[in-house]
Design a protein around this motif. Structure first.
Motif, PDB file in Angstrom:
ATOM      1  N   VAL A   8      21.415  21.977  38.295  1.00  0.00           N
ATOM      2  CA  VAL A   8      20.953  23.356  38.418  1.00  0.00           C
ATOM      3  C   VAL A   8      22.190  24.244  38.430  1.00  0.00           C
ATOM      4  CG1 VAL A   8      19.684  24.990  39.859  1.00  0.00           C
ATOM      5  CG2 VAL A   8      18.934  22.612  39.710  1.00  0.00           C
ATOM      6  N   SER A   9      22.114  25.386  37.766  1.00  0.00           N
ATOM      7  CA  SER A   9      23.273  26.275  37.666  1.00  0.00           C
ATOM      8  C   SER A   9      22.950  27.640  38.284  1.00  0.00           C
ATOM      9  CB  SER A   9      23.690  26.442  36.200  1.00  0.00           C
ATOM     10  OG  SER A   9      24.049  25.200  35.641  1.00  0.00           O
ATOM     11  N   PRO A  10      23.010  27.736  39.609  1.00  0.00           N
ATOM     12  CA  PRO A  10      22.737  29.027  40.249  1.00  0.00           C
ATOM     13  C   PRO A  10      23.935  29.952  40.109  1.00  0.00           C
ATOM     14  CG  PRO A  10      23.427  27.450  41.887  1.00  0.00           C
ATOM     15  CD  PRO A  10      23.373  26.703  40.580  1.00  0.00           C
ATOM     16  N   PRO A  11      23.737  31.253  40.249  1.00  0.00           N
ATOM     17  CA  PRO A  11      24.888  32.162  40.325  1.00  0.00           C
ATOM     18  C   PRO A  11      25.690  31.853  41.582  1.00  0.00           C
ATOM     19  CG  PRO A  11      22.864  33.324  40.843  1.00  0.00           C
ATOM     20  CD  PRO A  11      22.455  31.970  40.367  1.00  0.00           C
ATOM     21  N   VAL A  12      26.950  32.219  41.568  1.00  0.00           N
ATOM     22  CA  VAL A  12      27.856  31.941  42.687  1.00  0.00           C
ATOM     23  C   VAL A  12      28.306  33.264  43.306  1.00  0.00           C
ATOM     24  CG1 VAL A  12      30.036  30.882  43.391  1.00  0.00           C
ATOM     25  CG2 VAL A  12      28.647  29.817  41.586  1.00  0.00           C
ATOM     26  N   ALA A  13      28.327  33.319  44.617  1.00  0.00           N
ATOM     27  CA  ALA A  13      28.842  34.490  45.333  1.00  0.00           C
ATOM     28  C   ALA A  13      29.886  34.035  46.341  1.00  0.00           C
ATOM     29  CB  ALA A  13      27.715  35.250  46.039  1.00  0.00           C
ATOM     30  N   LEU A  14      30.756  34.941  46.716  1.00  0.00           N
ATOM     31  CA  LEU A  14      31.826  34.642  47.670  1.00  0.00           C
ATOM     32  C   LEU A  14      31.728  35.579  48.856  1.00  0.00           C
ATOM     33  CD1 LEU A  14      34.608  33.466  48.597  1.00  0.00           C
ATOM     34  CD2 LEU A  14      35.680  35.226  47.146  1.00  0.00           C
ATOM     35  N   THR A  15      31.847  35.036  50.057  1.00  0.00           N
ATOM     36  CA  THR A  15      31.956  35.851  51.256  1.00  0.00           C
ATOM     37  C   THR A  15      33.343  35.697  51.848  1.00  0.00           C
ATOM     38  OG1 THR A  15      31.208  36.149  53.543  1.00  0.00           O
ATOM     39  CG2 THR A  15      30.816  33.994  52.568  1.00  0.00           C
ATOM     40  N   VAL A  16      33.962  36.815  52.155  1.00  0.00           N
ATOM     41  CA  VAL A  16      35.276  36.836  52.801  1.00  0.00           C
ATOM     42  C   VAL A  16      35.053  37.452  54.177  1.00  0.00           C
ATOM     43  CG1 VAL A  16      37.666  37.624  52.637  1.00  0.00           C
ATOM     44  CG2 VAL A  16      36.345  37.193  50.542  1.00  0.00           C
ATOM     45  N   ALA A  17      35.027  36.620  55.209  1.00  0.00           N
ATOM     46  CA  ALA A  17      34.599  37.110  56.522  1.00  0.00           C
ATOM     47  C   ALA A  17      35.031  36.143  57.609  1.00  0.00           C
ATOM     48  CB  ALA A  17      33.080  37.291  56.540  1.00  0.00           C
ATOM     49  N   ALA A  82      29.356  37.758  42.414  1.00  0.00           N
ATOM     50  CA  ALA A  82      29.479  38.868  43.370  1.00  0.00           C
ATOM     51  C   ALA A  82      30.354  38.410  44.521  1.00  0.00           C
ATOM     52  CB  ALA A  82      28.122  39.315  43.885  1.00  0.00           C
ATOM     53  N   VAL A  83      30.964  39.387  45.188  1.00  0.00           N
ATOM     54  CA  VAL A  83      31.803  39.125  46.357  1.00  0.00           C
ATOM     55  C   VAL A  83      31.401  40.103  47.447  1.00  0.00           C
ATOM     56  CG1 VAL A  83      34.156  39.074  47.279  1.00  0.00           C
ATOM     57  CG2 VAL A  83      33.729  38.339  44.908  1.00  0.00           C
ATOM     58  N   LYS A  84      31.379  39.641  48.685  1.00  0.00           N
ATOM     59  CA  LYS A  84      31.158  40.554  49.810  1.00  0.00           C
ATOM     60  C   LYS A  84      32.196  40.268  50.877  1.00  0.00           C
ATOM     61  CE  LYS A  84      29.078  40.171  53.295  1.00  0.00           C
ATOM     62  NZ  LYS A  84      29.287  39.896  54.789  1.00  0.00           N
ATOM     63  N   THR A  85      32.558  41.320  51.611  1.00  0.00           N
ATOM     64  CA  THR A  85      33.508  41.156  52.699  1.00  0.00           C
ATOM     65  C   THR A  85      32.843  41.512  54.018  1.00  0.00           C
ATOM     66  OG1 THR A  85      34.367  43.437  52.634  1.00  0.00           O
ATOM     67  CG2 THR A  85      35.389  41.827  51.156  1.00  0.00           C
TER      68      THR A  85
END
Length: 461
Positions: A8-17, A82-85
């Motif tokens: 399965v190839s889901p989208p990838v997101a990054l959290t910097v926290a 996407a990236v979130k902090t």
């Protein structure tokens, strides 16, 4: 023989926290929320906190070289959608993240975490000014009222000042700002204000209003909201939709908060996922109740408008999250029969009544409308719980829907320490049929209560 691989190839997101050892906020909340949205979550840990539902006991910021190493490891391997902090803690960490954000080819959601829900400070005072460069790289910045005041010098006290604060954040370089309304005002509604650049290079504002929830278990709500928005952006959805869906997701997560720890608890990051998972079971429960009513022949209790059995999922918030008979149950020459099968959203009136009743007792899951006459009214005395009533003729002009108003009259008059009503007498109005609405926590309880009514009226017949 080995099974064939089916990746399965889901989208990838990054959290910097930062990490929350209590599991309700920070990296832990971000990854749970991303997974709930079908997004593969990756992480860069900026700080380690010793905290729980009672508060933050200690905090240790990682060296910037360790933070950078984590980022490079993730960035070199994954195609980030996407990236979130979140918690960045110090100005060197904020500077590092802002520098890396300048080269991002993905939406960036900045949650300017400064103070925990418990009131504990999570950001050095010297670091507050460092946020300006990071905000300039943001697709969206999501401050609460206190954070917006620190960042802009404007204290959002109402919709107008919330918009002003959002406009100033956009002027600092962000594509958009969502000023959260949880800390604004004391009324029974929360208004979040989204300010974004319009096609004429000016700004436009959009508000998202939802009922304020009476709870202190909001730990992790900011992390959950920003992660939900980032997850939707990773799926390629528009910013407006991502914010709308993210606020709805967070509202449910707060309403069905987790009663864990000795403090107020934490938001339920998987509430929406659990709701979806409960739909098939709820439809099956309703179908089994209907089958029991057909087998027993409840013709005597079927109203002129027909009977419907409604079941709400455990986390239901809307009619589409309730199951009912499409077309209702009607009397036939040989007994009763459903017009069609059970589906989601098939009921309007009974479903809206049940949802309104759940505002007073969220454990209520099932309801059915029954005939109202002298015999059935007398039979309600045999039920295993209180019976309340309302009169539609007393409904004031401008009330927001008879079902909601009626439920408030029937359940709101009951003391919080008293048992929840087993049935509600709706005495109708001019041109409207009077109805008895029976409610229950389980399908078995609903069936028992209906059969109690049936036994009583058949005995007196």
């Amino acid at each position: 023989m080995t099974r064939r691989r089916a990746p399965v190839s889901p989208p990838v997101a990054l959290t910097v926290a930062g990490s929350d050892s209590g599991g309700g906020a920070g990296i832990q909340a971000d990854l749970k929320t991303m997974e709930a949205h079908g997004v593969f979550g990756t992480s860069v840990v900026t700080a380690v906190t010793a905290q729980n539902t009672l508060g933050v006991e200690r905090s240790h910021v990682l060296p910037t070289e360790e933070i950078e190493a984590q980022y490079e490891a993730v960035r070199s391997d994954f195609d980030l959608g996407a990236v979130k902090t979140g918690m960045l803690a110090t100005d060197p960490v904020i500077d590092l993240v802002a520098d890396r954000a300048a080269t991002l080819d993905a939406p960036l959601v900045v949650d300017p975490v400064m103070v925990a829900t418990s009131g504990d400070r999570l950001l050095d005072a010297d670091a507050e000014a460092a946020y300006e460069d990071l905000i300039a790289e943001a697709t969206l910045v999501t401050p609460n009222a206190d954070e917006a005041a620190v960042l802009t010098g404007i204290d959002p006290a109402d919709r107008e000042t919330a918009r002003e604060a959002g406009e100033k954040l956009v002027a600092m370089g962000a594509d958009a700002a969502l000023v959260k309304g949880g800390h604004i005002g004391t009324d029974d509604h929360v208004t979040d204000t989204l300010v974004l650049i319009d096609d004429d290079d000016g700004t436009t504002a959009r508000t998202f209003e939802h009922p304020r929830i009476d709870t202190d278990a909001t730990h992790g709500s900011g992390c959950t909201l920003s992660s939900a928005i980032a997850a939707h952006l990773a799926h390629g959805e528009t910013l407006g939709y991502a914010v709308e869906a993210g606020t709805a997701f967070m509202e449910r997560a707060v309403r069905y908060s987790l009663d864990v720890g000795q403090g107020p608890g934490a938001v339920h990051h998987l509430a929406a996922l659990r709701e979806a998972a409960d739909r098939h079971r709820t439809m099956t429960d309703v179908a089994e109740v209907v089958e029991a009513f057909v087998d027993r022949d409840v013709s005597r209790l079927v109203p002129e408008v027909g009977m419907n059995v409604v079941g709400a999922t455990a986390y239901a918030e809307a009619v589409g999250e309730t199951a009912a008979v499409e077309g209702r149950i009607t009397r036939t020459f040989s007994g009763v029969a459903p017009n069609r099968g059970v589906r989601l959203g098939a009921s309007s009136h009974v479903a809206r009544f049940l949802l309104a009743a759940r505002e007073f007792d969220p454990d209520l899951r099932f309801a059915v409308n029954c005939r109202f006459d002298d015999e059935t009214e007398a039979a309600t005395a045999e039920l295993d719980g209180p019976v309340t009533e309302y009169d539609r003729d007393a409904e004031p002009d401008g009330a927001s829907g008879t079902m909601g108003w009626g439920a408030r009259q029937a359940f709101g008059a009951v003391d919080a320490d008293d048992p929840t009503p087993a049935a509600v007498l709706d005495r109708g109005a001019v041109g409207k049929e009077a109805i008895i609405k029976v409610v229950a926590e389980t399908p078995a309880e609903l069936g028992d209560r209906v059969f109690t009514l049936l036994d009583a009226v058949e005995t007196t017949a």
